[in-house]
Design a protein around this motif. Structure first.
Motif, short mmCIF file in Angstrom:
data_model
loop_
_atom_site.label_atom_id
_atom_site.label_comp_id
_atom_site.label_asym_id
_atom_site.label_seq_id
_atom_site.Cartn_x
_atom_site.Cartn_y
_atom_site.Cartn_z
N VAL A 28 -2.75 17.99 1.67
CA VAL A 28 -2.91 16.59 2.08
C VAL A 28 -2.49 16.42 3.53
N PRO A 29 -2.97 15.36 4.21
CA PRO A 29 -2.60 15.11 5.62
C PRO A 29 -1.15 14.65 5.75
N LEU A 100 8.17 18.47 6.46
CA LEU A 100 7.78 17.50 5.44
C LEU A 100 7.32 18.19 4.16
N ARG A 101 6.53 19.25 4.30
CA ARG A 101 6.05 19.97 3.12
C ARG A 101 7.22 20.55 2.33
N LEU A 102 8.16 21.18 3.02
CA LEU A 102 9.32 21.76 2.34
C LEU A 102 10.18 20.67 1.70
N SER A 103 10.30 19.54 2.37
CA SER A 103 11.09 18.44 1.82
C SER A 103 10.47 17.92 0.53
N VAL A 104 9.14 17.81 0.50
CA VAL A 104 8.47 17.35 -0.70
C VAL A 104 8.65 18.35 -1.84
N LEU A 105 8.46 19.63 -1.54
CA LEU A 105 8.60 20.65 -2.59
C LEU A 105 10.01 20.69 -3.15
N ILE A 106 11.00 20.66 -2.28
CA ILE A 106 12.39 20.67 -2.74
C ILE A 106 12.71 19.38 -3.48
N LEU A 234 -5.03 10.55 -4.54
CA LEU A 234 -5.83 9.65 -3.71
C LEU A 234 -5.94 10.10 -2.25
N PRO A 235 -4.84 10.53 -1.59
CA PRO A 235 -5.00 10.97 -0.18
C PRO A 235 -5.97 12.13 -0.01
N LEU A 236 -5.99 13.04 -0.96
CA LEU A 236 -6.91 14.18 -0.87
C LEU A 236 -8.35 13.70 -1.06
N CYS A 237 -8.56 12.75 -1.96
CA CYS A 237 -9.90 12.20 -2.16
C CYS A 237 -10.39 11.47 -0.90
N LEU A 238 -9.50 10.71 -0.28
CA LEU A 238 -9.86 10.01 0.95
C LEU A 238 -10.18 10.98 2.07
N MET A 239 -9.46 12.09 2.13
CA MET A 239 -9.70 13.07 3.17
C MET A 239 -11.07 13.73 2.98
N TRP A 240 -11.42 14.02 1.74
CA TRP A 240 -12.72 14.64 1.47
C TRP A 240 -13.88 13.69 1.72
N SER A 241 -13.65 12.39 1.43
CA SER A 241 -14.72 11.42 1.61
C SER A 241 -14.96 11.10 3.09
#
Length: 241
Positions: A28-29, A100-106, A234-241
């Protein structure tokens, strides 16, 4: 709403959400990562996860994220060694994104671990693996439960060893601490391993009957799960669209 608290939420749904968010985190962005982080902070603070973990543990995870972000920034700036001026703005953005990615995963991992008991997660794993392993699905379930049980145990032991060294031992160098602390933690945990083995046998948790999953899923939990799942995707769907 008390019956729908995060600690009593169906562990199977929590595992699915954590797995989906863990995968989406790498695709995701940035704005979605910020939204994930804000949601995790809100849920964590409202469920007092930071109090359960303790300041030392929270600080350790923050240092971990900062360290890896610094390593990422340094690696992106390696062209400077060849006399080439690196793009500092892009390097800083990449390091921040990794943080940010590491923070989300943790964060999602800690939410799952703190708001779910080891037995709940073991039963959920047994439920997921039953179509594949059949009656032997209880074996990885008890292994997972023991592993989850020992993670906070090791953290508490580590903190207690550090505190004991500060109170009872004379000042020592960082190198001496680096050698003595792991030795003490391993010795204490080895003693507790036998105690835990006896406790598992005494509670009859070393049999398949003890890991028969019996879950009751309410429609409120399903609705909340679908809403959270849709918000995460939803963010991934918006990015693809």
């Amino acid at each position: 709403m008390e019956n729908l608290s995060l600690s009593t939420f169906d562990p199977r749904l929590k595992i699915i959400l954590v797995a989906v968010i863990g995968i989406l985190t790498w695709h995701v962005p940035v704005y979605a990562l910020c939204a994930y982080t804000a949601a995790i902070l809100f849920i964590g603070v409202s469920n007092r996860v930071h109090i359960t973990l303790g300041k030392r543990t929270v600080a350790t995870y923050i240092y971990f994220v900062i360290a890896w972000a610094g390593i990422k920034f340094a690696l992106d700036c390696t062209p400077l060694l060849q006399g080439i001026t690196p793009d500092y703005q892009s390097a800083l953005l990449a390091a921040g994104t990794l943080a940010l990615r590491l923070s989300v995963l943790i964060g999602v991992g800690m939410l799952l671990a703190v708001t779910s008991s080891a037995r709940q997660l073991g039963l959920a794993l047994s439920w997921f693996l039953r179509p594949v392993l059949g009656k032997r699905s209880w074996e990885p379930a008890v292994s997972l439960a023991l592993m989850i049980h020992f993670i906070p145990l090791v953290q508490r032991t580590f903190a207690q060893v550090l505190q004991s060294m500060e109170l009872r031992n004379p000042p020592r160098s960082k190198w001496q601490r680096l050698i003595l602390v792991p030795q003490a933690v391993l010795r204490i945990c080895a003693q507790k391993t036998w105690t835990q083995t006896v406790a598992v046998a005494a509670r009859k948790l070393d049999s398949p009957e003890a890991w028969e999953p019996h879950f009751s899923l309410s429609y409120q939990e399903v609705i909340i799960f679908l809403c959270l799942l849709f918000s995460a995707i939803l963010p991934l769907c918006l990015m693809w669209s």
